[in-house]
Motif scaffolding. Structure first.
Motif, PDB file in Angstrom:
ATOM      1  N   ARG A  28       0.682  -1.131  -0.132  1.00 11.52           N
ATOM      2  CA  ARG A  28      -0.199   0.087   0.138  1.00 11.52           C
ATOM      3  C   ARG A  28       0.893   1.124   0.024  1.00 11.52           C
ATOM      4  O   ARG A  28       0.557   2.282  -0.408  1.00 11.52           O
ATOM      5  CB  ARG A  28      -0.998   0.041   1.188  1.00 11.52           C
ATOM      6  CG  ARG A  28      -2.095  -1.111   1.120  1.00 11.52           C
ATOM      7  CD  ARG A  28      -2.865  -1.239   2.344  1.00 11.52           C
ATOM      8  NE  ARG A  28      -3.886  -0.033   2.082  1.00 11.52           N
ATOM      9  CZ  ARG A  28      -4.805   0.311   3.169  1.00 11.52           C
ATOM     10  NH1 ARG A  28      -4.706  -0.506   4.210  1.00 11.52           N
ATOM     11  NH2 ARG A  28      -5.355   1.099   3.090  1.00 11.52           N
ATOM     12  N   LEU A  29       1.837   1.298   0.659  1.00  8.79           N
ATOM     13  CA  LEU A  29       2.880   2.352   0.658  1.00  8.79           C
ATOM     14  C   LEU A  29       3.283   2.748  -0.832  1.00  8.79           C
ATOM     15  O   LEU A  29       3.268   3.933  -1.111  1.00  8.79           O
ATOM     16  CB  LEU A  29       3.973   2.086   1.652  1.00  8.79           C
ATOM     17  CG  LEU A  29       3.685   2.118   3.196  1.00  8.79           C
ATOM     18  CD1 LEU A  29       4.781   1.772   4.147  1.00  8.79           C
ATOM     19  CD2 LEU A  29       3.601   3.847   3.401  1.00  8.79           C
ATOM     20  N   LEU A  30       3.929   1.627  -1.483  1.00  4.85           N
ATOM     21  CA  LEU A  30       4.471   1.659  -2.775  1.00  4.85           C
ATOM     22  C   LEU A  30       3.174   2.443  -3.383  1.00  4.85           C
ATOM     23  O   LEU A  30       3.634   3.237  -4.270  1.00  4.85           O
ATOM     24  CB  LEU A  30       5.059   0.263  -3.288  1.00  4.85           C
ATOM     25  CG  LEU A  30       6.275   0.042  -2.506  1.00  4.85           C
ATOM     26  CD1 LEU A  30       6.243  -1.522  -2.943  1.00  4.85           C
ATOM     27  CD2 LEU A  30       7.329   0.785  -2.966  1.00  4.85           C
ATOM     28  N   TRP A  31       2.091   1.803  -3.533  1.00  4.53           N
ATOM     29  CA  TRP A  31       1.057   2.205  -4.209  1.00  4.53           C
ATOM     30  C   TRP A  31       0.725   3.851  -4.256  1.00  4.53           C
ATOM     31  O   TRP A  31       0.405   4.685  -4.992  1.00  4.53           O
ATOM     32  CB  TRP A  31      -0.244   1.283  -4.105  1.00  4.53           C
ATOM     33  CG  TRP A  31      -1.449   1.640  -5.034  1.00  4.53           C
ATOM     34  CD1 TRP A  31      -2.524   2.276  -4.769  1.00  4.53           C
ATOM     35  CD2 TRP A  31      -1.483   1.341  -6.318  1.00  4.53           C
ATOM     36  NE1 TRP A  31      -3.561   2.493  -5.801  1.00  4.53           N
ATOM     37  CE2 TRP A  31      -2.658   1.815  -7.035  1.00  4.53           C
ATOM     38  CE3 TRP A  31      -0.600   0.610  -7.150  1.00  4.53           C
ATOM     39  CZ2 TRP A  31      -3.057   1.975  -8.097  1.00  4.53           C
ATOM     40  CZ3 TRP A  31      -1.054   0.677  -8.582  1.00  4.53           C
ATOM     41  CH2 TRP A  31      -2.090   0.989  -9.066  1.00  4.53           C
ATOM     42  N   PHE A  32       0.452   4.209  -2.889  1.00  2.00           N
ATOM     43  CA  PHE A  32       0.142   5.443  -2.349  1.00  2.00           C
ATOM     44  C   PHE A  32       1.177   6.373  -2.816  1.00  2.00           C
ATOM     45  O   PHE A  32       0.929   7.599  -3.222  1.00  2.00           O
ATOM     46  CB  PHE A  32      -0.116   5.530  -1.033  1.00  2.00           C
ATOM     47  CG  PHE A  32      -1.464   5.075  -0.701  1.00  2.00           C
ATOM     48  CD1 PHE A  32      -2.532   5.136  -1.473  1.00  2.00           C
ATOM     49  CD2 PHE A  32      -1.795   4.400   0.480  1.00  2.00           C
ATOM     50  CE1 PHE A  32      -3.693   4.507  -1.118  1.00  2.00           C
ATOM     51  CE2 PHE A  32      -2.770   3.786   0.988  1.00  2.00           C
ATOM     52  CZ  PHE A  32      -3.879   3.956   0.218  1.00  2.00           C
ATOM     53  N   GLY A  36       0.967   9.764  -5.737  1.00  2.00           N
ATOM     54  CA  GLY A  36       1.262  11.222  -5.448  1.00  2.00           C
ATOM     55  C   GLY A  36       1.563  11.372  -3.871  1.00  2.00           C
ATOM     56  O   GLY A  36       1.468  12.648  -3.638  1.00  2.00           O
ATOM     57  N   TYR A  37       1.146  10.567  -2.977  1.00  2.69           N
ATOM     58  CA  TYR A  37       1.082  10.894  -1.592  1.00  2.69           C
ATOM     59  C   TYR A  37       2.807  10.559  -1.152  1.00  2.69           C
ATOM     60  O   TYR A  37       3.163   9.610  -1.037  1.00  2.69           O
ATOM     61  CB  TYR A  37       0.363  10.006  -1.033  1.00  2.69           C
ATOM     62  CG  TYR A  37      -1.019  10.207  -1.400  1.00  2.69           C
ATOM     63  CD1 TYR A  37      -1.994  11.217  -0.804  1.00  2.69           C
ATOM     64  CD2 TYR A  37      -1.656   9.170  -2.395  1.00  2.69           C
ATOM     65  CE1 TYR A  37      -3.154  11.276  -1.231  1.00  2.69           C
ATOM     66  CE2 TYR A  37      -3.058   9.500  -2.652  1.00  2.69           C
ATOM     67  CZ  TYR A  37      -3.910  10.624  -2.189  1.00  2.69           C
ATOM     68  OH  TYR A  37      -4.925  10.630  -2.497  1.00  2.69           O
ATOM     69  N   GLN A  44       0.375   8.486   6.456  1.00  2.00           N
ATOM     70  CA  GLN A  44      -0.207   8.107   7.477  1.00  2.00           C
ATOM     71  C   GLN A  44      -2.146   8.260   7.764  1.00  2.00           C
ATOM     72  O   GLN A  44      -2.490   7.626   8.020  1.00  2.00           O
ATOM     73  CB  GLN A  44       0.259   8.835   8.740  1.00  2.00           C
ATOM     74  CG  GLN A  44      -0.402   8.861  10.198  1.00  2.00           C
ATOM     75  CD  GLN A  44       0.187   7.407  10.720  1.00  2.00           C
ATOM     76  OE1 GLN A  44       1.250   7.024  10.965  1.00  2.00           O
ATOM     77  NE2 GLN A  44      -0.957   6.563  10.978  1.00  2.00           N
ATOM     78  N   ARG A  45      -2.214   9.345   6.828  1.00  3.53           N
ATOM     79  CA  ARG A  45      -3.611   9.836   6.775  1.00  3.53           C
ATOM     80  C   ARG A  45      -4.180   8.840   5.798  1.00  3.53           C
ATOM     81  O   ARG A  45      -5.381   8.084   5.890  1.00  3.53           O
ATOM     82  CB  ARG A  45      -4.096  11.080   6.123  1.00  3.53           C
ATOM     83  CG  ARG A  45      -3.981  12.255   7.141  1.00  3.53           C
ATOM     84  CD  ARG A  45      -4.654  13.450   6.640  1.00  3.53           C
ATOM     85  NE  ARG A  45      -3.661  14.118   5.657  1.00  3.53           N
ATOM     86  CZ  ARG A  45      -2.421  14.854   5.629  1.00  3.53           C
ATOM     87  NH1 ARG A  45      -2.210  15.085   7.003  1.00  3.53           N
ATOM     88  NH2 ARG A  45      -2.145  15.367   4.875  1.00  3.53           N
ATOM     89  N   SER A  51       0.377   2.140  12.658  1.00  5.64           N
ATOM     90  CA  SER A  51       0.913   3.380  13.751  1.00  5.64           C
ATOM     91  C   SER A  51       2.096   4.006  12.963  1.00  5.64           C
ATOM     92  O   SER A  51       2.636   3.549  12.070  1.00  5.64           O
ATOM     93  CB  SER A  51       1.491   2.580  14.966  1.00  5.64           C
ATOM     94  OG  SER A  51       2.843   1.922  14.745  1.00  5.64           O
ATOM     95  N   ARG A  52       2.459   5.112  13.405  1.00  6.21           N
ATOM     96  CA  ARG A  52       3.377   5.970  12.617  1.00  6.21           C
ATOM     97  C   ARG A  52       4.948   5.112  12.710  1.00  6.21           C
ATOM     98  O   ARG A  52       5.599   5.294  11.751  1.00  6.21           O
ATOM     99  CB  ARG A  52       3.424   7.278  13.331  1.00  6.21           C
ATOM    100  CG  ARG A  52       4.573   8.172  12.839  1.00  6.21           C
ATOM    101  CD  ARG A  52       4.532   8.776  11.515  1.00  6.21           C
ATOM    102  NE  ARG A  52       4.295  10.275  11.874  1.00  6.21           N
ATOM    103  CZ  ARG A  52       4.042  10.944  10.853  1.00  6.21           C
ATOM    104  NH1 ARG A  52       3.699  10.533   9.689  1.00  6.21           N
ATOM    105  NH2 ARG A  52       3.806  12.215  11.197  1.00  6.21           N
ATOM    106  N   ARG A  53       5.085   4.644  13.724  1.00  6.47           N
ATOM    107  CA  ARG A  53       6.396   3.881  14.158  1.00  6.47           C
ATOM    108  C   ARG A  53       6.539   2.557  13.055  1.00  6.47           C
ATOM    109  O   ARG A  53       7.517   2.525  12.433  1.00  6.47           O
ATOM    110  CB  ARG A  53       6.186   3.402  15.474  1.00  6.47           C
ATOM    111  CG  ARG A  53       7.635   2.562  15.810  1.00  6.47           C
ATOM    112  CD  ARG A  53       7.483   2.014  17.233  1.00  6.47           C
ATOM    113  NE  ARG A  53       8.288   1.014  17.524  1.00  6.47           N
ATOM    114  CZ  ARG A  53       8.453  -0.437  17.035  1.00  6.47           C
ATOM    115  NH1 ARG A  53       7.355  -0.924  16.669  1.00  6.47           N
ATOM    116  NH2 ARG A  53       9.499  -1.253  17.264  1.00  6.47           N
TER     117      ARG A  53
END
Length: 118
Positions: A28-32, A36-37, A44-45, A51-53
């Protein structure tokens, strides 16, 4: 990262992919990031369950595997942005195909997952 309890097994492509993409939020991080995020607060949103950690740890691992780059701007307050590397961009069609498969089989998968957790 902590000491590994299970030795590395890098005998085939699936082992390698598992080592690089293992982590609940990495895909999901790679996708977002591709969408453009780029700022940690934006990510985080988008992934509010994490968690942020944990997000920071997984972003660091993605950076170590050269899938993303991190740019720190020398401003006050500090500004950080992530972007995909050319290597990371090669994963996007694969992630898109997996997402499409999930969408195509949503009803069946949802039913199986809910039955499993009942």
């Amino acid at each position: 990262m902590g000491e590994r309890k299970i030795p590395l097994n890098l005998n085939c492509g699936l082992d390698l992919i598992g080592e690089v993409l293992y982590g609940k939020w990495k895909v999901r991080l790679l996708w977002f990031i591709n969408e453009g995020y780029k700022r940690p607060s934006e990510l985080q949103r988008k992934i509010s369950d994490a968690s942020r950690r944990v997000l920071n740890m997984q972003l660091k691992e993605l950076e170590q595997h050269e899938l993303i780059t991190k740019v720190i701007y020398a401003v006050v307050p500090p500004k950080v942005e992530y972007s995909l590397t050319d290597f990371g961009k090669t994963l996007i069609p694969i992630i898109a195909a997996l997402g499409q498969w999930g969408d195509d089989n949503e009803t069946r998968l949802r039913s199986l997952i809910l039955k499993e957790n009942a």
